[in-house]
Design a protein around this motif. Structure first.
Motif, PDB file in Angstrom:
ATOM      1  N   TYR A   1      17.039  25.625  47.454  1.00 40.06           N
ATOM      2  CA  TYR A   1      16.903  24.896  46.504  1.00 40.06           C
ATOM      3  C   TYR A   1      16.302  25.911  45.312  1.00 40.06           C
ATOM      4  CZ  TYR A   1      16.719  21.130  49.815  1.00 40.06           C
ATOM      5  OH  TYR A   1      17.047  20.272  50.922  1.00 40.06           O
ATOM      6  N   ILE A   2      16.651  25.777  44.100  1.00 44.99           N
ATOM      7  CA  ILE A   2      16.309  26.498  42.927  1.00 44.99           C
ATOM      8  C   ILE A   2      15.810  25.912  41.918  1.00 44.99           C
ATOM      9  CG2 ILE A   2      17.065  28.330  41.035  1.00 44.99           C
ATOM     10  CD1 ILE A   2      19.539  28.793  42.710  1.00 44.99           C
ATOM     11  N   GLY A   3      14.380  26.061  41.552  1.00 44.33           N
ATOM     12  CA  GLY A   3      13.495  25.100  40.534  1.00 44.33           C
ATOM     13  C   GLY A   3      13.809  25.923  39.294  1.00 44.33           C
ATOM     14  N   ARG A   4      13.226  25.372  38.377  1.00 45.30           N
ATOM     15  CA  ARG A   4      13.465  25.822  37.061  1.00 45.30           C
ATOM     16  C   ARG A   4      12.714  27.119  36.569  1.00 45.30           C
ATOM     17  NH1 ARG A   4      10.398  20.842  33.695  1.00 45.30           N
ATOM     18  NH2 ARG A   4      10.497  20.025  35.709  1.00 45.30           N
ATOM     19  N   PRO A   5      13.065  28.067  35.729  1.00 40.56           N
ATOM     20  CA  PRO A   5      12.252  29.192  35.430  1.00 40.56           C
ATOM     21  C   PRO A   5      11.302  28.859  34.361  1.00 40.56           C
ATOM     22  CG  PRO A   5      14.462  29.007  33.891  1.00 40.56           C
ATOM     23  CD  PRO A   5      14.399  27.825  34.941  1.00 40.56           C
ATOM     24  N   VAL A   6      10.073  29.495  34.639  1.00 40.29           N
ATOM     25  CA  VAL A   6       8.877  29.220  33.646  1.00 40.29           C
ATOM     26  C   VAL A   6       8.255  30.286  32.924  1.00 40.29           C
ATOM     27  CG1 VAL A   6       7.983  27.246  34.752  1.00 40.29           C
ATOM     28  CG2 VAL A   6       7.239  29.175  35.522  1.00 40.29           C
ATOM     29  N   ASP A   7       7.822  30.441  31.972  1.00 40.04           N
ATOM     30  CA  ASP A   7       7.352  31.458  31.117  1.00 40.04           C
ATOM     31  C   ASP A   7       6.279  32.328  31.635  1.00 40.04           C
ATOM     32  OD1 ASP A   7       9.285  31.003  29.294  1.00 40.04           O
ATOM     33  OD2 ASP A   7       7.834  29.702  28.121  1.00 40.04           O
ATOM     34  N   SER A   8       5.318  31.906  32.438  1.00 38.10           N
ATOM     35  CA  SER A   8       4.317  32.713  33.131  1.00 38.10           C
ATOM     36  C   SER A   8       3.945  32.049  34.416  1.00 38.10           C
ATOM     37  CB  SER A   8       3.300  32.910  32.346  1.00 38.10           C
ATOM     38  OG  SER A   8       2.374  31.804  32.276  1.00 38.10           O
ATOM     39  N   LEU A   9       3.048  32.968  35.390  1.00 37.01           N
ATOM     40  CA  LEU A   9       2.804  32.525  36.519  1.00 37.01           C
ATOM     41  C   LEU A   9       1.769  31.095  36.329  1.00 37.01           C
ATOM     42  CD1 LEU A   9       3.838  35.111  37.753  1.00 37.01           C
ATOM     43  CD2 LEU A   9       2.027  35.237  39.169  1.00 37.01           C
ATOM     44  N   ARG A  10       1.039  31.229  35.017  1.00 35.11           N
ATOM     45  CA  ARG A  10       0.318  30.011  35.014  1.00 35.11           C
ATOM     46  C   ARG A  10       1.010  28.755  34.985  1.00 35.11           C
ATOM     47  NH1 ARG A  10      -4.215  32.708  32.804  1.00 35.11           N
ATOM     48  NH2 ARG A  10      -3.677  34.567  32.081  1.00 35.11           N
ATOM     49  N   GLN A  11       2.218  28.881  34.856  1.00 36.30           N
ATOM     50  CA  GLN A  11       3.181  27.511  34.882  1.00 36.30           C
ATOM     51  C   GLN A  11       3.926  27.443  36.363  1.00 36.30           C
ATOM     52  OE1 GLN A  11       5.293  28.325  31.353  1.00 36.30           O
ATOM     53  NE2 GLN A  11       4.441  26.463  30.522  1.00 36.30           N
ATOM     54  N   ALA A  12       3.577  28.436  37.274  1.00 39.84           N
ATOM     55  CA  ALA A  12       4.121  28.595  38.573  1.00 39.84           C
ATOM     56  C   ALA A  12       4.528  27.104  39.267  1.00 39.84           C
ATOM     57  CB  ALA A  12       3.750  29.458  39.313  1.00 39.84           C
ATOM     58  N   ASP A  13       3.310  26.154  38.974  1.00 33.23           N
ATOM     59  CA  ASP A  13       3.457  25.049  39.659  1.00 33.23           C
ATOM     60  C   ASP A  13       4.459  23.998  39.262  1.00 33.23           C
ATOM     61  OD1 ASP A  13       1.782  24.786  37.422  1.00 33.23           O
ATOM     62  OD2 ASP A  13       1.200  22.887  37.673  1.00 33.23           O
ATOM     63  N   ILE A  14       5.206  24.180  38.306  1.00 33.98           N
ATOM     64  CA  ILE A  14       6.145  23.251  37.751  1.00 33.98           C
ATOM     65  C   ILE A  14       7.447  23.545  38.613  1.00 33.98           C
ATOM     66  CG2 ILE A  14       7.602  23.001  35.813  1.00 33.98           C
ATOM     67  CD1 ILE A  14       5.179  23.415  33.998  1.00 33.98           C
ATOM     68  N   SER A  15       7.673  25.086  38.676  1.00 34.90           N
ATOM     69  CA  SER A  15       8.915  25.357  39.213  1.00 34.90           C
ATOM     70  C   SER A  15       8.711  25.196  41.037  1.00 34.90           C
ATOM     71  CB  SER A  15       9.270  27.055  39.132  1.00 34.90           C
ATOM     72  OG  SER A  15      10.296  27.522  39.727  1.00 34.90           O
ATOM     73  N   PHE A  16       7.533  25.463  41.457  1.00 38.40           N
ATOM     74  CA  PHE A  16       7.258  25.126  42.932  1.00 38.40           C
ATOM     75  C   PHE A  16       7.463  23.556  43.299  1.00 38.40           C
ATOM     76  CE2 PHE A  16       4.335  23.658  46.281  1.00 38.40           C
ATOM     77  CZ  PHE A  16       5.038  24.810  47.295  1.00 38.40           C
ATOM     78  N   LYS A  17       6.940  22.744  42.174  1.00 39.55           N
ATOM     79  CA  LYS A  17       7.221  21.194  42.534  1.00 39.55           C
ATOM     80  C   LYS A  17       8.765  20.964  42.614  1.00 39.55           C
ATOM     81  CE  LYS A  17       5.153  16.899  41.253  1.00 39.55           C
ATOM     82  NZ  LYS A  17       4.149  15.974  40.334  1.00 39.55           N
ATOM     83  N   ASP A  18       9.271  21.458  41.670  1.00 39.69           N
ATOM     84  CA  ASP A  18      10.688  21.217  41.662  1.00 39.69           C
ATOM     85  C   ASP A  18      11.207  21.299  42.969  1.00 39.69           C
ATOM     86  OD1 ASP A  18      10.563  20.843  38.906  1.00 39.69           O
ATOM     87  OD2 ASP A  18      11.466  22.683  38.357  1.00 39.69           O
TER      88      ASP A  18
END
Length: 336
Positions: free
Chosen positions: A198-215
């Motif tokens: 599974y590939i999550g969405r790219p995010v602009d920094s590690l501060r948003q990593a939880d978004i990609s992880f949740k995907d």
């Protein structure tokens, strides 16, 4: 050919070798050597094999052989304990990243991988097979991830219960190249054959990593419910709006389902429900729906007509169709 035969013999006799004793290896009726299992608290962790000797080991030789196996087991146990400690450290690091807990200690840990908080990142999930040994499979996946991605990306692998999570980091826009990520993930499967990647969405920094992880974390639930697991590499786009349905409370989901599906759900019309799901999944193609459900197309047309009357909808209306589709997704996701 000789070595291949011994490898196959070891696989075939693995259970016998789980008891610490010396076994003779025969190829047809020819004696070719001896083997013993290397044991630890983790089970059988390897085999020690002696081949091409002229005769069986004598008592002193057998004792020396068993002693060597014991030393190997002790060293292997040390390595495994070290690996377990490293996995625990990675589990804690992942928790800190997802909570945006970027203390000096966490930043130092990231720096060991060449990663900073401001790097762009994306998460990939690699599903583990049900019979995988955790330590063995994690180590194997981690090595292959490095081989596939490390020429262009910084990588950290994190252990999970059902999958290995991979964080790819980069200081440029490489992570936005979805096709390249899919191609590399497909290469990964040539080394290791998990159920799905599974590939999550790219995010602009590690501060948003939880978004990609949740995907990545929620993708399996949606894809199983939708029956979309024919592809081995699944991108974020393939779950689309469904990603946000996970945030809907159970009460709100139930209310929405009852508004748009009450006539079917309350009447326990399972045949209608299955027909409606299949009909929408085939882009409202009655012939394909009939093929998938082993029905006559006229049966499908008749059921759809009944469903529209019962729910007071028109499936040719984009708004009606969208509301019913979301209601069905919530019904399946929340197991209502």
């Amino acid at each position: 050919d000789h070595h291949f035969y011994i490898k196959e013999w070891l696989k075939k006799n693995a259970k016998k070798l789980s008891i610490p004793r010396l076994l003779d290896i025969y190829k047809k009726e020819e004696w070719v050597g001896q083997a013993i299992g290397v044991m630890s608290s983790f089970g059988t962790i390897g085999f020690l094999v002696v081949i091409e000797q002229e005769k069986e080991l004598d008592l002193i030789g057998e004792l020396a052989f068993k002693h060597a196996a014991s030393i190997m087991a002790i060293e292997q146990m040390k390595q495994q304990e070290q690996m377990k400690h490293q996995l625990t450290e990675k589990e804690e690091l992942l928790k800190d990243i997802l909570k945006n807990n970027f203390t000096q200690e966490v930043q130092r840990a990231l720096k060991r991988y060449g990663i900073s908080i401001e790097d762009k990142c994306i998460f990939i999930g690699i599903e583990r097979l049900m019979n995988d040994e955790v330590l063995e499979s994690f180590s194997s996946i981690e090595n292959q991830v490095k081989r596939v991605f490390q020429d262009r990306f910084l990588t950290i692998c994190f252990p999970g219960r059902d999958m290995v999570y991979v964080m790819l980091a980069s200081k440029d826009s490489m992570l936005n190249r979805e096709e390249e990520l899919k191609t590399r993930s497909e290469r990964l499967q040539r080394y290791y054959h998990p159920n799905l990647i599974y590939i999550g969405r790219p995010v602009d920094s590690l501060r948003q990593a939880d978004i990609s992880f949740k995907d990545v974390q929620i993708m399996p639930d949606f894809l199983v419910e939708q029956g979309k697991n024919s592809s081995k590499v699944i991108g974020f786009r393939e779950i689309g709006y469904r990603r946000y349905l996970n945030d809907v409370s159970d009460d709100d989901a139930t209310a929405f389902v009852m508004i748009f599906l009450e006539g079917i759900v309350q009447a326990n019309k399972n045949d209608w429900l299955k027909t409606l799901i299949a009909y929408l999944q085939t882009d409202k193609n009655a012939v394909k729906t009939a093929e998938e459900m082993h029905l006559h197309p006229n049966t499908v047309y008749y059921r759809i007509q009944q469903i529209e009357e019962k729910l007071n909808i028109n499936l040719d209306s984009l708004e009606d169709c969208m509301n019913v589709k979301i209601a069905l997704d919530l019904y399946q996701l929340k197991h209502l």
